[in-house]
Design a protein around this motif. Structure first.
Motif, PDB file in Angstrom:
ATOM      1  N   ASP A 338      39.320   1.911 -29.049  1.00  0.00           N
ATOM      2  CA  ASP A 338      38.660   0.883 -29.848  1.00  0.00           C
ATOM      3  C   ASP A 338      37.883   1.510 -31.002  1.00  0.00           C
ATOM      4  O   ASP A 338      37.939   1.027 -32.142  1.00  0.00           O
ATOM      5  CB  ASP A 338      37.735   0.059 -28.959  1.00  0.00           C
ATOM      6  N   TRP A 339      37.168   2.602 -30.731  1.00  0.00           N
ATOM      7  CA  TRP A 339      36.407   3.282 -31.782  1.00  0.00           C
ATOM      8  C   TRP A 339      37.345   3.810 -32.875  1.00  0.00           C
ATOM      9  O   TRP A 339      37.051   3.704 -34.063  1.00  0.00           O
ATOM     10  CB  TRP A 339      35.598   4.426 -31.185  1.00  0.00           C
ATOM     11  N   ALA A 374      30.867   4.141 -39.304  1.00  0.00           N
ATOM     12  CA  ALA A 374      31.743   3.907 -38.148  1.00  0.00           C
ATOM     13  C   ALA A 374      31.140   4.568 -36.910  1.00  0.00           C
ATOM     14  O   ALA A 374      30.411   5.558 -36.996  1.00  0.00           O
ATOM     15  CB  ALA A 374      33.134   4.466 -38.426  1.00  0.00           C
ATOM     16  N   ARG A 375      31.481   4.034 -35.749  1.00  0.00           N
ATOM     17  CA  ARG A 375      30.946   4.606 -34.511  1.00  0.00           C
ATOM     18  C   ARG A 375      31.394   6.046 -34.316  1.00  0.00           C
ATOM     19  O   ARG A 375      30.648   6.868 -33.779  1.00  0.00           O
ATOM     20  CB  ARG A 375      31.348   3.741 -33.314  1.00  0.00           C
ATOM     21  N   VAL A 376      32.612   6.398 -34.764  1.00  0.00           N
ATOM     22  CA  VAL A 376      33.073   7.782 -34.622  1.00  0.00           C
ATOM     23  C   VAL A 376      32.243   8.729 -35.474  1.00  0.00           C
ATOM     24  O   VAL A 376      32.238   9.939 -35.234  1.00  0.00           O
ATOM     25  CB  VAL A 376      34.564   7.923 -34.991  1.00  0.00           C
ATOM     26  N   SER A 377      31.534   8.188 -36.472  1.00  0.00           N
ATOM     27  CA  SER A 377      30.688   9.007 -37.341  1.00  0.00           C
ATOM     28  C   SER A 377      29.233   9.043 -36.887  1.00  0.00           C
ATOM     29  O   SER A 377      28.502   9.962 -37.256  1.00  0.00           O
ATOM     30  CB  SER A 377      30.726   8.474 -38.779  1.00  0.00           C
ATOM     31  N   ARG A 378      28.824   8.078 -36.090  1.00  0.00           N
ATOM     32  CA  ARG A 378      27.398   7.943 -35.799  1.00  0.00           C
ATOM     33  C   ARG A 378      27.041   8.063 -34.328  1.00  0.00           C
ATOM     34  O   ARG A 378      25.863   8.233 -33.996  1.00  0.00           O
ATOM     35  CB  ARG A 378      26.876   6.599 -36.315  1.00  0.00           C
ATOM     36  N   GLN A 379      28.013   7.950 -33.436  1.00  0.00           N
ATOM     37  CA  GLN A 379      27.721   8.021 -32.011  1.00  0.00           C
ATOM     38  C   GLN A 379      28.573   9.106 -31.356  1.00  0.00           C
ATOM     39  O   GLN A 379      29.622   9.483 -31.875  1.00  0.00           O
ATOM     40  CB  GLN A 379      27.998   6.669 -31.352  1.00  0.00           C
TER      41      GLN A 379
END
Length: 477
Positions: A338-339, A374-379
């Motif tokens: 999903d991410w 994006a979540r892949v960049s921040r989490q």
């Protein structure tokens, strides 16, 4: 249900509250069952630990503890193949990496014994003041008290060694709750400690029947020190609920940044990045996740990394040539996918992977320039995904690397001493690797998550120090 059934490792067993099935994360087949315990089990474990600590005449001497640890390491060496196979079966770590974990864990147990020889007290000078004349003052060390260790799944033997081993060395009774997905390696280690002569009450292991019971274990006022490895959400919550006086160390995770200089050849960088990002399917708290490279180098570097990712064999972790195994649970495969798909709906380009491989594995994935929000960049993705971002100047890349609430380990690749020092001094990190990936560590070096990434310092000598108190003794002549 597997016929391999495990009871709790308490000094005085209590009736179980239920039973937990342990699955092989690759094929989802049951490999064992484990008793779970409710508050009665927690109370029994803590009562034993507290009573042992309060009975000073029952404390084990330093030389006894050291000998037990050395015998434990010898027994682990004897059982190394069994322990590696257990790590691969319950945790999904490829066998070649599981063997490395066992070797590290054995060395870590020796390290726990060695710190007993090197960290004594100190003299406090009394001659510098007339008011203190005629006195001799020095410090000694004592165990802090009962330790509770709550552990994670991704290194199911070595993390237990890091939490339980220093407690044994320091003379603290310890109660450990392994991850529900991977309790078997923990139980095996506790059994080896007891085989080596450690009385049962000094190291107990249990699996709770739910998070509420685990919180009761961690927040009991008899707990002197909490060692927690796991999610930031749970770790900070437990810290907020600790009893007054309980000390703690929290190890969470991050989204580790790598800064590549323009003088680097991709061929010299990619092997380390691939290892640091795809090792154990990216399920490492300091796994390579965000790679920043000069605009002229970023795409060739990302393409070379994609080729390396595509060449990795994703398969059964028990096979000798498997490079990447499963995620710990199918739900993690769905989350990671999903991410990735959300990033691709922005400006990210998919260069490798980007899809589940069955229910339990995810293809090693390389994304080029995903959106900054994006979540892949921040989490922390905690999966086999590496993002590559182009930059126009190093300071803007450093600012992007630092623009997260996490700070753990970072890396720099360069041939320039000036570039290395400039970046190392400006990256928000507790450790910066130069020309190596972010997941490098030895078990005796400091290992500390900053900001939301954790609290305190891990590493065996540092955990050992945390689990002791310094006592001042003053003699007057």
């Amino acid at each position: 249900m597997s016929d391999d059934h495990h009871t709790q490792r308490l000094a005085e067993p209590v009736p179980p509250a239920g039973r937990l099935e342990v699955q092989n994360p690759f094929d989802l087949k049951p490999i064992a069952s484990v008793d779970t315990l409710d508050r009665r089990g927690v109370e029994a474990a803590l009562a034993t630990a507290h009573a042992l600590f309060r009975e000073r005449d029952a404390w084990l001497s330093a030389h006894e503890r050291g000998a037990i640890l050395h015998r434990t390491a010898a027994a682990m060496q004897r059982d190394a193949d069994r322990l590696a196979a257990l790590i691969a079966r319950e945790g999904g770590k490829p066998l070649v990496d599981a063997q490395v974990e066992v070797a590290r864990a054995i060395d870590g147990v020796h390290n726990c014994a060695e710190v007993l020889r090197s960290d004594g007290g100190r003299e406090v000078p009394m001659t510098a003041s007339a008011a203190a004349a005629g006195r001799l003052a020095f410090t000694t060390h004592e165990p802090i008290g009962p330790v509770v260790a709550i552990s994670a799944f991704n290194h199911p033997l070595n993390l237990i060694v890091h939490q339980v081993g220093p407690a044994v060395a320091a003379g603290c009774p310890v109660v450990v709750k392994p991850a529900e997905d991977t309790p078997l390696s923990c139980f095996a280690f506790i059994d080896l400690l007891r085989e080596a002569g450690l009385p049962a009450g000094w190291a107990q292991a249990l699996v709770t029947d739910g998070p509420e019971t685990a919180e009761v274990l961690a927040t009991d006022p008899r707990v002197a020190f909490l060692s927690f490895i796991g999610s930031a959400r749970v770790g900070w919550h437990l810290r907020s609920r600790l009893a007054p006086g309980t000390r703690c160390a929290l190890e969470h995770g991050g989204a580790a940044p790598v800064l590549v200089d323009g003088d680097m050849d991709p061929a010299d960088v990619v092997p380390a990045l691939a290892k640091g990002g795809f090792y154990h399917a990216g399920q490492v708290c300091v796994s390579v996740q965000r790679v920043f490279a000069p605009r002229s180098l970023a795409e060739p570097l990302a393409q070379a990394l994609a080729e390396a990712a595509a060449a990795l064999r994703v398969d059964d972790p028990s096979l000798a040539d498997t490079a990447v195994g499963p995620l710990i649970r199918p739900a993690e495969v769905d989350r990671i996918d999903d991410w990735v798909r959300t990033a691709l709906s922005g400006r990210a380009r998919l260069l490798a992977g980007g899809e589940p491989l069955g229910r339990t594995c995810y293809a090693p994935t390389v994304l080029f320039d995903p959106p900054a929000d994006a979540r892949v960049s921040r989490q922390e993705i905690f999966g086999p995904v590496i993002c590559v971002y182009p930059y126009d100047d190093a300071d803007s890349a450093i600012a992007a690397a630092n623009d997260l609430p996490f700070a753990f380990q970072a890396a720099i690749f360069t041939h320039s001493l000036d570039f290395a020092l400039h970046a190392a001094q400006r990256l928000d990190a507790s450790a910066v690797m130069v020309n190596d990936h972010t997941a490098f560590r030895t078990d005796w070096m400091p290992f500390a998550g900053l900001r939301e990434s954790g609290l305190g310092t891990g590493g065996i000598p540092y955990s050992f120090a945390d689990m002791r108190t310094e006592k001042l003794i003053v003699f007057k002549s």
